[in-house]
Design a protein around this motif. Sequence first.
Motif, mmCIF file in Angstrom:
data_model
loop_
_atom_site.group_PDB
_atom_site.id
_atom_site.type_symbol
_atom_site.label_atom_id
_atom_site.label_comp_id
_atom_site.label_asym_id
_atom_site.label_seq_id
_atom_site.Cartn_x
_atom_site.Cartn_y
_atom_site.Cartn_z
ATOM 1 N N LEU A 168 0.815 -1.209 0.000
ATOM 2 C CA LEU A 168 0.000 0.000 0.000
ATOM 3 C C LEU A 168 0.855 1.267 0.000
ATOM 4 C CD1 LEU A 168 -2.804 -1.028 2.524
ATOM 5 C CD2 LEU A 168 -3.075 -0.635 0.071
ATOM 6 N N LYS A 169 2.095 1.155 0.454
ATOM 7 C CA LYS A 169 2.940 2.345 0.543
ATOM 8 C C LYS A 169 3.501 2.770 -0.813
ATOM 9 C CE LYS A 169 4.345 2.071 5.377
ATOM 10 N NZ LYS A 169 5.471 2.061 6.329
ATOM 11 N N SER A 170 3.378 1.913 -1.818
ATOM 12 C CA SER A 170 3.919 2.234 -3.138
ATOM 13 C C SER A 170 2.790 2.423 -4.134
ATOM 14 C CB SER A 170 4.835 1.107 -3.633
ATOM 15 O OG SER A 170 5.925 0.923 -2.761
ATOM 16 N N PHE A 171 3.045 3.239 -5.159
ATOM 17 C CA PHE A 171 2.063 3.432 -6.219
ATOM 18 C C PHE A 171 2.084 2.235 -7.163
ATOM 19 C CE2 PHE A 171 2.646 7.980 -5.100
ATOM 20 C CZ PHE A 171 1.320 8.268 -4.862
ATOM 21 N N PRO A 172 0.976 1.987 -7.890
ATOM 22 C CA PRO A 172 0.927 0.849 -8.808
ATOM 23 C C PRO A 172 2.073 0.842 -9.812
ATOM 24 C CG PRO A 172 -1.265 1.778 -8.539
ATOM 25 C CD PRO A 172 -0.316 2.704 -7.829
ATOM 26 N N GLU A 173 2.486 2.032 -10.272
ATOM 27 C CA GLU A 173 3.565 2.121 -11.257
ATOM 28 C C GLU A 173 4.873 1.558 -10.726
ATOM 29 O OE1 GLU A 173 1.508 4.449 -10.416
ATOM 30 O OE2 GLU A 173 0.617 5.383 -12.186
ATOM 31 N N CYS A 174 4.989 1.470 -9.401
ATOM 32 C CA CYS A 174 6.216 0.963 -8.773
ATOM 33 C C CYS A 174 6.029 -0.454 -8.245
ATOM 34 C CB CYS A 174 6.642 1.890 -7.636
ATOM 35 S SG CYS A 174 6.858 3.610 -8.123
ATOM 36 N N GLY A 175 4.973 -1.142 -8.688
ATOM 37 C CA GLY A 175 4.724 -2.500 -8.240
ATOM 38 C C GLY A 175 3.998 -2.596 -6.920
ATOM 39 N N GLY A 176 3.387 -1.494 -6.477
ATOM 40 C CA GLY A 176 2.646 -1.500 -5.224
ATOM 41 C C GLY A 176 1.183 -1.836 -5.439
ATOM 42 N N CYS A 177 0.340 -1.339 -4.551
ATOM 43 C CA CYS A 177 -1.096 -1.636 -4.609
ATOM 44 C C CYS A 177 -1.888 -0.426 -5.086
ATOM 45 C CB CYS A 177 -1.614 -2.049 -3.233
ATOM 46 S SG CYS A 177 -1.025 -3.653 -2.673
ATOM 47 N N GLY A 178 -2.859 -0.661 -5.946
ATOM 48 C CA GLY A 178 -3.834 0.352 -6.311
ATOM 49 C C GLY A 178 -5.061 0.193 -5.433
ATOM 50 N N VAL A 179 -5.662 1.319 -5.042
ATOM 51 C CA VAL A 179 -6.853 1.308 -4.184
ATOM 52 C C VAL A 179 -7.994 1.935 -4.973
ATOM 53 C CG1 VAL A 179 -7.851 2.065 -1.995
ATOM 54 C CG2 VAL A 179 -5.422 1.475 -2.112
ATOM 55 N N TYR A 180 -9.071 1.185 -5.171
ATOM 56 C CA TYR A 180 -10.162 1.603 -6.043
ATOM 57 C C TYR A 180 -11.493 1.543 -5.299
ATOM 58 C CZ TYR A 180 -6.539 0.544 -9.435
ATOM 59 O OH TYR A 180 -5.354 0.506 -10.121
ATOM 60 N N TYR A 181 -12.222 2.649 -5.301
ATOM 61 C CA TYR A 181 -13.560 2.681 -4.717
ATOM 62 C C TYR A 181 -14.469 1.773 -5.530
ATOM 63 C CZ TYR A 181 -18.018 4.628 -3.115
ATOM 64 O OH TYR A 181 -19.277 4.783 -2.603
ATOM 65 N N TYR A 182 -15.287 0.973 -4.850
ATOM 66 C CA TYR A 182 -16.005 -0.084 -5.548
ATOM 67 C C TYR A 182 -17.406 -0.291 -4.990
ATOM 68 C CZ TYR A 182 -17.159 -4.863 -7.037
ATOM 69 O OH TYR A 182 -17.786 -5.966 -7.547
ATOM 70 N N LYS A 183 -18.381 -0.371 -5.896
ATOM 71 C CA LYS A 183 -19.748 -0.789 -5.579
ATOM 72 C C LYS A 183 -20.117 -1.908 -6.540
ATOM 73 C CE LYS A 183 -21.278 1.873 -2.222
ATOM 74 N NZ LYS A 183 -21.733 1.309 -0.938
ATOM 75 N N GLU A 184 -20.426 -3.099 -5.998
ATOM 76 C CA GLU A 184 -20.744 -4.221 -6.881
ATOM 77 C C GLU A 184 -22.039 -3.966 -7.628
ATOM 78 O OE1 GLU A 184 -21.269 -7.787 -4.626
ATOM 79 O OE2 GLU A 184 -23.325 -7.260 -4.114
ATOM 80 N N SER A 185 -22.142 -4.555 -8.816
ATOM 81 C CA SER A 185 -23.330 -4.332 -9.632
ATOM 82 C C SER A 185 -23.624 -5.547 -10.495
ATOM 83 C CB SER A 185 -23.157 -3.098 -10.522
ATOM 84 O OG SER A 185 -22.340 -3.396 -11.644
ATOM 85 N N LEU A 186 -24.856 -5.605 -10.993
ATOM 86 C CA LEU A 186 -25.295 -6.641 -11.925
ATOM 87 C C LEU A 186 -25.053 -6.249 -13.379
ATOM 88 C CD1 LEU A 186 -28.709 -7.523 -10.269
ATOM 89 C CD2 LEU A 186 -26.884 -9.184 -10.694
ATOM 90 N N VAL A 187 -24.464 -5.086 -13.618
ATOM 91 C CA VAL A 187 -24.275 -4.586 -14.980
ATOM 92 C C VAL A 187 -23.546 -5.632 -15.821
ATOM 93 C CG1 VAL A 187 -23.065 -2.878 -16.375
ATOM 94 C CG2 VAL A 187 -24.288 -2.167 -14.328
ATOM 95 N N THR A 188 -24.109 -5.945 -16.977
ATOM 96 C CA THR A 188 -23.496 -6.919 -17.865
ATOM 97 C C THR A 188 -22.701 -6.221 -18.959
ATOM 98 O OG1 THR A 188 -23.887 -8.835 -19.296
ATOM 99 C CG2 THR A 188 -25.565 -7.091 -19.317
ATOM 100 N N ILE A 189 -21.533 -6.777 -19.263
ATOM 101 C CA ILE A 189 -20.684 -6.207 -20.318
ATOM 102 C C ILE A 189 -20.457 -7.228 -21.424
ATOM 103 C CG2 ILE A 189 -19.506 -4.476 -18.915
ATOM 104 C CD1 ILE A 189 -17.287 -6.499 -18.431
ATOM 105 N N LYS A 190 -21.243 -8.305 -21.414
ATOM 106 C CA LYS A 190 -21.132 -9.320 -22.464
ATOM 107 C C LYS A 190 -21.544 -8.731 -23.809
ATOM 108 C CE LYS A 190 -23.954 -12.201 -20.589
ATOM 109 N NZ LYS A 190 -24.777 -13.408 -20.340
#
Length: 371
Positions: free
Chosen positions: A329-351
């Motif tokens: 968590l202390k590193s940015f994704p570009e440096c091989g660390g973790c990305g943190v993303y706000y998330y709400k699950e959904s039934l939205v289909t992308i097929k």
Amino acid sequence: MATRRAFSEESLREILLSLLVKSLLRFKCVCKNWGNLINNPSFTIDHLNLSKKKKPPQHLIYDYGAANDAPTVTLVSDKGIDEQNFQRLGDNITNLLGSIDGVFFLERQIGNDILCALWNPANREVRHLPAAAISFESFAVGRHLVFGLEPMTKDYKVLYYNQIEEYAAIYSCSRDSWKIFEHNTDVHQNSMMCKKSFYNTADYLNGSYYWLLKEKTDKCRILSFDFGNELFVKMEGPPRGHEDYSWSTDLILLGDSVGILNFVEGFVKDVWVMIQPGVWNKLLTIHLTTPTKSFYDNSFILVTKSSRLVSYNVRTNKTKLFEFRHPGLKSFPECGGCGVYYYKESLVTIKRKGNSELHLSRCLTKMVNKY
């Protein structure tokens, strides 16, 4: 002997709306009536809206440096780790954007090829995007590959934009193809630099994607792309006071407003919000002594010295400590660390849609336009 009374359709709908997506996917197979109810486009919209209003916020943690035997994806809230299991997405993921209504955009590099896809973790759907007639070179100067939604039609779109090149490309789910178009942003010619946010979740809002424009004169502007009209627009940034806008200035989102987090000195930063295009208000001055990972609603998501997440709401001045710890968590994704993303699950289909699914998509579009 008493007889059982079946639930009315309205009561059944209310019960199902309160359930998690993984439960709804199982209940679709219980009977035809339940399946038709859950597959109805209006149910998808109401379930997502209810999730946004009543369910506590969650964050999807993607570990870009995960070992082969370690999970790449973890879902957490301030209560701890969610036990939901996500599918492994494989290695070589270089970019993850979102989520927008529970859907992410991901970019993967395999050799010299760049592969793009949309992903809904809740229903485990992955939609691979077709190749475009334009090169998406990973390390090209001025390169931006971004993800957004046209709110009126619920059409997910991906934009490839290079501020140095004359042409851009946009992918539309409804067309299932890329379109090349000429843009006239004049960013490079006017000695501006279009700055990509480190946070990956702080750029899209209500149908538009936003960049921070940094000029050599230390002036600050905003460049936006409207996914509905497929046009670029430039706006003035906050008025410059005694302090300059430095490269530590970042674009943020607070609630339904675009904001700027501007370095003043030491750990002191000013928070500005745009109240209408080109009109800004200085919200507050804060002291941030720990790294910022992302934003949601009116909260900053920060990382403590012990590699834990904490949210800080700038309007209520309240903090919440997450029961989750990860050294990445202390590193940015570009440096091989973790990305943190706000998330709400959904039934939205992308097929990709057959004839019946196209009909449902058109019904969904009509309903969205109606409301």
